[in-house]
Design a protein around this motif. Sequence first.
Motif, PDB file in Angstrom:
ATOM      1  N   LYS A  63       0.610  -0.430  14.301  1.00  0.00           N
ATOM      2  CA  LYS A  63       1.858   0.095  14.889  1.00  0.00           C
ATOM      3  C   LYS A  63       2.373  -1.035  15.647  1.00  0.00           C
ATOM      4  CE  LYS A  63      -0.833   1.875  18.781  1.00  0.00           C
ATOM      5  NZ  LYS A  63      -1.819   2.633  19.296  1.00  0.00           N
ATOM      6  N   GLU A  64       1.671  -2.200  16.287  1.00  0.00           N
ATOM      7  CA  GLU A  64       2.414  -2.905  17.142  1.00  0.00           C
ATOM      8  C   GLU A  64       2.932  -4.491  16.318  1.00  0.00           C
ATOM      9  OE1 GLU A  64       2.669  -2.182  20.075  1.00  0.00           O
ATOM     10  OE2 GLU A  64       0.952  -0.756  20.309  1.00  0.00           O
ATOM     11  N   LYS A  65       2.829  -4.310  15.173  1.00  0.00           N
ATOM     12  CA  LYS A  65       3.312  -5.103  14.119  1.00  0.00           C
ATOM     13  C   LYS A  65       4.950  -5.260  13.884  1.00  0.00           C
ATOM     14  CE  LYS A  65      -0.928  -6.619  13.733  1.00  0.00           C
ATOM     15  NZ  LYS A  65      -1.426  -7.758  14.783  1.00  0.00           N
ATOM     16  N   GLY A  66       5.777  -4.105  14.450  1.00  0.00           N
ATOM     17  CA  GLY A  66       6.924  -4.368  14.093  1.00  0.00           C
ATOM     18  C   GLY A  66       7.273  -4.237  12.664  1.00  0.00           C
ATOM     19  N   ILE A  67       6.612  -3.112  12.128  1.00  0.00           N
ATOM     20  CA  ILE A  67       6.816  -3.010  10.517  1.00  0.00           C
ATOM     21  C   ILE A  67       8.192  -2.157  10.192  1.00  0.00           C
ATOM     22  CG2 ILE A  67       5.963  -1.443   8.644  1.00  0.00           C
ATOM     23  CD1 ILE A  67       3.396  -2.724   9.899  1.00  0.00           C
ATOM     24  N   THR A  68       8.997  -2.539   9.278  1.00  0.00           N
ATOM     25  CA  THR A  68      10.225  -2.077   9.099  1.00  0.00           C
ATOM     26  C   THR A  68      10.246  -1.156   7.665  1.00  0.00           C
ATOM     27  OG1 THR A  68      11.019  -3.930   7.997  1.00  0.00           O
ATOM     28  CG2 THR A  68      11.682  -3.779  10.322  1.00  0.00           C
ATOM     29  N   LYS A  69       9.451  -1.546   6.831  1.00  0.00           N
ATOM     30  CA  LYS A  69       9.053  -0.840   5.530  1.00  0.00           C
ATOM     31  C   LYS A  69       7.646  -0.821   5.200  1.00  0.00           C
ATOM     32  CE  LYS A  69      13.647  -0.802   4.648  1.00  0.00           C
ATOM     33  NZ  LYS A  69      14.713  -1.844   4.283  1.00  0.00           N
ATOM     34  N   VAL A  70       7.172   0.218   4.472  1.00  0.00           N
ATOM     35  CA  VAL A  70       6.039   0.186   3.860  1.00  0.00           C
ATOM     36  C   VAL A  70       6.321   0.073   2.429  1.00  0.00           C
ATOM     37  CG1 VAL A  70       3.950   1.749   3.230  1.00  0.00           C
ATOM     38  CG2 VAL A  70       4.895   1.640   5.736  1.00  0.00           C
ATOM     39  N   VAL A  71       5.529  -0.637   1.618  1.00  0.00           N
ATOM     40  CA  VAL A  71       5.686  -0.955   0.201  1.00  0.00           C
ATOM     41  C   VAL A  71       4.397  -0.787  -0.649  1.00  0.00           C
ATOM     42  CG1 VAL A  71       6.128  -2.871  -1.519  1.00  0.00           C
ATOM     43  CG2 VAL A  71       7.553  -2.810   0.584  1.00  0.00           C
ATOM     44  N   THR A  72       4.674  -0.114  -1.563  1.00  0.00           N
ATOM     45  CA  THR A  72       3.511   0.162  -2.627  1.00  0.00           C
ATOM     46  C   THR A  72       3.813  -0.157  -3.810  1.00  0.00           C
ATOM     47  OG1 THR A  72       1.488   1.421  -2.854  1.00  0.00           O
ATOM     48  CG2 THR A  72       3.887   2.771  -3.046  1.00  0.00           C
ATOM     49  N   GLU A  95      15.929 -10.111   4.239  1.00  0.00           N
ATOM     50  CA  GLU A  95      15.270 -10.682   5.078  1.00  0.00           C
ATOM     51  C   GLU A  95      14.856 -10.307   6.414  1.00  0.00           C
ATOM     52  OE1 GLU A  95      17.541 -14.262   4.495  1.00  0.00           O
ATOM     53  OE2 GLU A  95      18.990 -13.563   5.926  1.00  0.00           O
ATOM     54  N   GLU A  96      15.327  -9.276   6.863  1.00  0.00           N
ATOM     55  CA  GLU A  96      15.201  -8.947   8.083  1.00  0.00           C
ATOM     56  C   GLU A  96      13.675  -7.892   8.149  1.00  0.00           C
ATOM     57  OE1 GLU A  96      18.774  -8.320   7.465  1.00  0.00           O
ATOM     58  OE2 GLU A  96      18.740 -10.207   8.384  1.00  0.00           O
ATOM     59  N   ASP A  97      13.393  -7.601   6.779  1.00  0.00           N
ATOM     60  CA  ASP A  97      12.196  -6.766   6.918  1.00  0.00           C
ATOM     61  C   ASP A  97      10.720  -7.510   7.008  1.00  0.00           C
ATOM     62  OD1 ASP A  97      13.136  -4.100   6.504  1.00  0.00           O
ATOM     63  OD2 ASP A  97      13.902  -4.898   4.540  1.00  0.00           O
ATOM     64  N   HIS A  98       9.990  -6.549   7.621  1.00  0.00           N
ATOM     65  CA  HIS A  98       8.638  -7.017   8.038  1.00  0.00           C
ATOM     66  C   HIS A  98       7.738  -5.905   7.434  1.00  0.00           C
ATOM     67  CE1 HIS A  98       5.637  -9.366   9.800  1.00  0.00           C
ATOM     68  NE2 HIS A  98       5.128  -8.424  10.511  1.00  0.00           N
ATOM     69  N   VAL A  99       7.178  -6.149   6.499  1.00  0.00           N
ATOM     70  CA  VAL A  99       6.379  -5.221   5.318  1.00  0.00           C
ATOM     71  C   VAL A  99       4.944  -5.046   5.428  1.00  0.00           C
ATOM     72  CG1 VAL A  99       6.544  -4.767   2.993  1.00  0.00           C
ATOM     73  CG2 VAL A  99       8.576  -5.499   3.774  1.00  0.00           C
ATOM     74  N   LEU A 100       4.794  -3.822   5.276  1.00  0.00           N
ATOM     75  CA  LEU A 100       3.361  -3.468   5.239  1.00  0.00           C
ATOM     76  C   LEU A 100       3.115  -2.996   3.758  1.00  0.00           C
ATOM     77  CD1 LEU A 100       0.304  -2.604   6.295  1.00  0.00           C
ATOM     78  CD2 LEU A 100       1.087  -0.683   6.867  1.00  0.00           C
ATOM     79  N   ILE A 101       2.199  -3.587   2.896  1.00  0.00           N
ATOM     80  CA  ILE A 101       1.838  -3.491   1.781  1.00  0.00           C
ATOM     81  C   ILE A 101       0.713  -2.262   1.732  1.00  0.00           C
ATOM     82  CG2 ILE A 101       1.155  -4.118  -0.636  1.00  0.00           C
ATOM     83  CD1 ILE A 101       2.427  -6.965   0.312  1.00  0.00           C
ATOM     84  N   ILE A 102       0.806  -1.291   1.185  1.00  0.00           N
ATOM     85  CA  ILE A 102      -0.519  -0.336   0.997  1.00  0.00           C
ATOM     86  C   ILE A 102      -0.732  -0.076  -0.481  1.00  0.00           C
ATOM     87  CG2 ILE A 102      -1.027   2.260   1.316  1.00  0.00           C
ATOM     88  CD1 ILE A 102      -1.065   0.592   3.912  1.00  0.00           C
ATOM     89  N   ASP A 103      -2.031  -0.121  -0.724  1.00  0.00           N
ATOM     90  CA  ASP A 103      -2.542   0.111  -2.104  1.00  0.00           C
ATOM     91  C   ASP A 103      -3.895   0.912  -2.147  1.00  0.00           C
ATOM     92  OD1 ASP A 103      -2.070   0.213  -4.998  1.00  0.00           O
ATOM     93  OD2 ASP A 103      -2.458  -1.677  -5.390  1.00  0.00           O
ATOM     94  N   ASP A 104      -4.185   1.563  -3.361  1.00  0.00           N
ATOM     95  CA  ASP A 104      -5.378   2.159  -3.254  1.00  0.00           C
ATOM     96  C   ASP A 104      -6.791   1.067  -3.519  1.00  0.00           C
ATOM     97  OD1 ASP A 104      -5.040   1.184  -5.954  1.00  0.00           O
ATOM     98  OD2 ASP A 104      -5.761   3.165  -6.923  1.00  0.00           O
ATOM     99  N   PHE A 105      -6.875   0.495  -4.500  1.00  0.00           N
ATOM    100  CA  PHE A 105      -7.701  -0.657  -4.361  1.00  0.00           C
ATOM    101  C   PHE A 105      -7.406  -2.221  -4.137  1.00  0.00           C
ATOM    102  CE2 PHE A 105      -9.667   3.093  -6.771  1.00  0.00           C
ATOM    103  CZ  PHE A 105     -11.217   2.598  -6.632  1.00  0.00           C
ATOM    104  N   LEU A 106      -8.252  -2.979  -3.691  1.00  0.00           N
ATOM    105  CA  LEU A 106      -8.242  -4.393  -3.829  1.00  0.00           C
ATOM    106  C   LEU A 106      -9.303  -4.783  -4.581  1.00  0.00           C
ATOM    107  CD1 LEU A 106      -6.486  -6.962  -2.758  1.00  0.00           C
ATOM    108  CD2 LEU A 106      -7.867  -6.904  -0.980  1.00  0.00           C
ATOM    109  N   ALA A 107      -9.024  -5.177  -5.798  1.00  0.00           N
ATOM    110  CA  ALA A 107     -10.184  -5.870  -6.597  1.00  0.00           C
ATOM    111  C   ALA A 107      -9.911  -7.368  -6.953  1.00  0.00           C
ATOM    112  CB  ALA A 107      -9.919  -4.921  -8.003  1.00  0.00           C
ATOM    113  N   ASN A 108      -9.051  -7.732  -7.927  1.00  0.00           N
ATOM    114  CA  ASN A 108      -8.792  -9.191  -8.339  1.00  0.00           C
ATOM    115  C   ASN A 108      -7.807  -9.677  -7.418  1.00  0.00           C
ATOM    116  OD1 ASN A 108     -11.121  -9.709 -10.061  1.00  0.00           O
ATOM    117  ND2 ASN A 108     -10.082  -8.265 -11.412  1.00  0.00           N
ATOM    118  N   GLY A 109      -7.048  -8.951  -6.898  1.00  0.00           N
ATOM    119  CA  GLY A 109      -6.000  -9.158  -5.994  1.00  0.00           C
ATOM    120  C   GLY A 109      -4.580  -9.385  -6.563  1.00  0.00           C
ATOM    121  N   GLU A 110      -4.471  -9.079  -8.001  1.00  0.00           N
ATOM    122  CA  GLU A 110      -3.481  -9.361  -8.902  1.00  0.00           C
ATOM    123  C   GLU A 110      -2.096  -8.682  -8.303  1.00  0.00           C
ATOM    124  OE1 GLU A 110      -3.218 -12.099 -10.753  1.00  0.00           O
ATOM    125  OE2 GLU A 110      -5.278 -12.346 -10.394  1.00  0.00           O
TER     126      GLU A 110
END
Length: 197
Positions: A47-56, A116-131
């Motif tokens: 919440k304190e990170k200044g997020i402008t968009k959530v991306v999945t 370029e003004e966006d500060h993004v939070l990426i959300i996904d279900d799993f993190l495995a090999n990170g691809e």
Amino acid sequence: MKLLEEKIRAEGRAVNEEILKVDSFINHQADPVFMKQVGELFAEHFKEKGITKVVTIESSGIAPALMTALALNVPMIILKKQPSRVLNDKLYQTVVTSFTKGTSYELTLSDQYICEEDHVLIIDDFLANGEAATGAVRLLRKAHATIAGVGVLIEKSFQPGREKLTEQGITVYPLARIGKMDKDYIEFLPDEEQNEK
Ligand code: 5GP
């Protein structure tokens, strides 16, 4: 997140040492009450990170990403696995190898939704090999956006996804971390924040 670990223990099934099936509440059927709690936890953490968009990345990240975006009161963007034929926008694209399917796909983002003004939070279900997550990072960087971090429901810590992201300066926030698993056996790693909910 204690509740996620409980749900994985009750409803999840390790198919082998690498693949966990959680179809009943994440990948096939979604539990809206649970997903709302997931979104609130991600939102609280970032919440304190200044997020402008959530991306999945479509499709299993959509439910937790939407709930996170709702809690942060920002838009949610879906990275498409195929370019949309009806869009004539400028598209950013990058090739990603799918861990579960053993295939490759082209991750696509229209330049209409990220700048370029966006500060993004990426959300996904799993993190495995990170691809998937590193593909999302590549794509967002092509759009000159900055990355606040990656939130995943389940990190399979025995696979190299986390290292790949941290090497690139990306913070990872998992709600559950699996250290080891095999048929009918799942071992969780302790919560990193020591404030289990
Ligand atoms: P990665 O690119 O980190 O290897 O894998 C990311 C994607 O693969 C996730 O978004 C998820 O859809 C899928 N995935 C990876 N491991 C698993 C797994 O153990 N179970 C399920 N259901 N999906 C997985």
